[in-house]
Design an enzyme around this catalytic site. Sequence first.
Site, mmCIF file in Angstrom:
data_model
loop_
_atom_site.group_PDB
_atom_site.id
_atom_site.type_symbol
_atom_site.label_atom_id
_atom_site.label_comp_id
_atom_site.label_asym_id
_atom_site.label_seq_id
_atom_site.Cartn_x
_atom_site.Cartn_y
_atom_site.Cartn_z
ATOM 1 N N SER A 173 0.862 -1.184 0.000
ATOM 2 C CA SER A 173 0.000 0.000 0.000
ATOM 3 C C SER A 173 0.898 1.233 0.000
ATOM 4 O O SER A 173 2.085 1.144 0.329
ATOM 5 C CB SER A 173 -0.852 -0.009 1.271
ATOM 6 O OG SER A 173 -1.481 1.243 1.476
ATOM 7 N N TYR A 224 -2.191 -1.328 10.339
ATOM 8 C CA TYR A 224 -2.169 -1.521 8.878
ATOM 9 C C TYR A 224 -0.840 -1.031 8.302
ATOM 10 O O TYR A 224 -0.199 -1.713 7.499
ATOM 11 C CB TYR A 224 -3.339 -0.758 8.260
ATOM 12 C CG TYR A 224 -3.505 -0.930 6.769
ATOM 13 C CD1 TYR A 224 -4.094 -2.078 6.240
ATOM 14 C CD2 TYR A 224 -3.101 0.068 5.872
ATOM 15 C CE1 TYR A 224 -4.273 -2.222 4.869
ATOM 16 C CE2 TYR A 224 -3.272 -0.071 4.508
ATOM 17 C CZ TYR A 224 -3.865 -1.217 4.005
ATOM 18 O OH TYR A 224 -4.034 -1.354 2.645
HETATM 19 N N1 LIG Z 1 -8.753 -0.283 -1.113
HETATM 20 C C1 LIG Z 1 -7.711 0.505 -0.902
HETATM 21 O O1 LIG Z 1 -7.843 1.723 -0.786
HETATM 22 C C2 LIG Z 1 -6.324 -0.086 -0.867
HETATM 23 C C3 LIG Z 1 -5.223 0.781 -0.988
HETATM 24 C C4 LIG Z 1 -3.929 0.249 -0.945
HETATM 25 C C5 LIG Z 1 -3.757 -1.111 -0.791
HETATM 26 N N2 LIG Z 1 -4.844 -1.944 -0.676
HETATM 27 C C6 LIG Z 1 -4.588 -3.380 -0.507
HETATM 28 O O2 LIG Z 1 -5.126 -4.079 -1.617
HETATM 29 C C7 LIG Z 1 -5.445 -5.420 -1.205
HETATM 30 C C8 LIG Z 1 -6.857 -5.753 -1.650
HETATM 31 O O3 LIG Z 1 -7.750 -4.875 -0.983
HETATM 32 P P1 LIG Z 1 -9.187 -4.453 -1.575
HETATM 33 O O4 LIG Z 1 -9.231 -2.968 -1.520
HETATM 34 O O5 LIG Z 1 -9.449 -5.158 -2.838
HETATM 35 O O6 LIG Z 1 -10.109 -4.996 -0.374
HETATM 36 P P2 LIG Z 1 -11.442 -5.878 -0.383
HETATM 37 O O7 LIG Z 1 -11.869 -5.982 1.027
HETATM 38 O O8 LIG Z 1 -12.418 -5.310 -1.363
HETATM 39 O O9 LIG Z 1 -10.955 -7.282 -0.927
HETATM 40 C C9 LIG Z 1 -10.056 -8.064 -0.158
HETATM 41 C C10 LIG Z 1 -10.387 -9.537 -0.372
HETATM 42 O O10 LIG Z 1 -9.482 -10.281 0.460
HETATM 43 C C11 LIG Z 1 -10.213 -11.278 1.109
HETATM 44 N N3 LIG Z 1 -9.565 -11.634 2.381
HETATM 45 C C12 LIG Z 1 -9.388 -10.835 3.453
HETATM 46 N N4 LIG Z 1 -8.841 -11.523 4.460
HETATM 47 C C13 LIG Z 1 -8.683 -12.794 4.007
HETATM 48 C C14 LIG Z 1 -8.168 -13.987 4.578
HETATM 49 N N5 LIG Z 1 -7.759 -14.019 5.861
HETATM 50 N N6 LIG Z 1 -8.094 -15.095 3.833
HETATM 51 C C15 LIG Z 1 -8.528 -15.081 2.536
HETATM 52 N N7 LIG Z 1 -9.057 -13.995 1.948
HETATM 53 C C16 LIG Z 1 -9.126 -12.863 2.676
HETATM 54 C C17 LIG Z 1 -11.593 -10.683 1.341
HETATM 55 O O11 LIG Z 1 -12.580 -11.688 1.565
HETATM 56 C C18 LIG Z 1 -11.807 -9.873 0.081
HETATM 57 O O12 LIG Z 1 -12.458 -10.603 -0.925
HETATM 58 C C19 LIG Z 1 -5.243 -5.461 0.314
HETATM 59 O O13 LIG Z 1 -3.998 -6.057 0.602
HETATM 60 C C20 LIG Z 1 -5.257 -3.996 0.693
HETATM 61 O O14 LIG Z 1 -4.577 -3.772 1.882
HETATM 62 C C21 LIG Z 1 -6.116 -1.458 -0.724
#
Ligand SMILES: NC(=O)c1ccc[n+]([C@@H]2O[C@H](COP(=O)([O-])OP(=O)(O)OC[C@H]3O[C@@H](n4cnc5c(N)ncnc54)[C@H](O)[C@@H]3O)[C@@H](O)[C@H]2O)c1
Length: 271
Positions: free
Chosen positions: A155, A168
């Site tokens: 991130s 986080y």
């Molecule tokens: N959304 C943002 O603003 C953002 C910004 C920077 C980085 N990220 C990173 O991107 C990645 C994806 O995030 P997103 O925004 O798509 O979130 P999201 O919540 O929409 O999707 C995350 C997915 O991961 C799955 N997940 C979570 N914990 C789990 C576990 N213990 N075992 C198996 N599956 C699991 C969830 O069920 C979900 O489907 C993450 O690592 C997040 O930290 C997100």
Amino acid sequence: MTGRVEGKVALITGAARGQGRADALRLAQEGADVVAVDVCGPLPGVDYASATPDDLAATVAGVEAAGRRVVAAQVDVRDLDALRAAVDDAVVRLGRLDVVVANAGICIPRAWHRVSPEILRDTLDVNVTGVWNTIMAGAPHLVAAGGGSVVVISSAAGLKVQPYMVPYTTSKWAVRGMAKAFAAELAAHHVRVNTVHPTGMATGMGSEAMQAALGEAMAENPRPRHMFTNMLPVDVTAPEDVAETVLFLASDESRWITAHEIAPDAGVTEY
Ligand SMILES: NC(=O)c1ccc[n+]([C@@H]2O[C@H](COP(=O)([O-])OP(=O)(O)OC[C@H]3O[C@@H](n4cnc5c(N)ncnc54)[C@H](O)[C@@H]3O)[C@@H](O)[C@H]2O)c1
């Protein structure tokens, strides 16, 4: 026309929705078969709605619509044995593994003095141990294939710092270091390991419920909120934007890039 990852097989965690689904669909469009892993159930302590089995089914349908094969597994990345079993089974069915995208993660924003021991533990369990588990389950197959690419979704919080989320931010710096450490040893096997550092994306995680939790923390201590400002004139990016970076790192176009960070972050980390 040959796809940019034609014939490769990619494991993606957190593939039910958001960034993971965007990665699965983009890689499939460019010729990869997909191993789609997600817990599809209640996430510990988060403010936003959790993903469902229907979400994972939609990812499966999307990959199939792109004409590629997909093996889906409902697994928690915190469970190394279950993850290994699912990945081993998928490799038997799809024949090989070339790419690992360690994407599953959670985010629970709170002002620093409102972070509970449970929030710290759950965040590190999923975002750090879960990434380690994913690489441990996938990397042996990359080694067996003679090489491959591991992409860890960190991130902007893992390059600069983001306020109101001490656990986080800790987790996203941890996996950046973890990726470099894996890269140092896996290079001997032609396995590359890099991290991706997105800014805020429109996903289930970045939903209104999480924005509300962030808002509460900002109301208590407004000054650091400016650390979220992107340099480019955009407030939120799309997971499909970040999937282009993941595709590049998964493909042979990045064949000599390892132990590095790539930030599709609209400039937030330099602002
Ligand atoms: N959304 C943002 O603003 C953002 C910004 C920077 C980085 N990220 C990173 O991107 C990645 C994806 O995030 P997103 O925004 O798509 O979130 P999201 O919540 O929409 O999707 C995350 C997915 O991961 C799955 N997940 C979570 N914990 C789990 C576990 N213990 N075992 C198996 N599956 C699991 C969830 O069920 C979900 O489907 C993450 O690592 C997040 O930290 C997100």
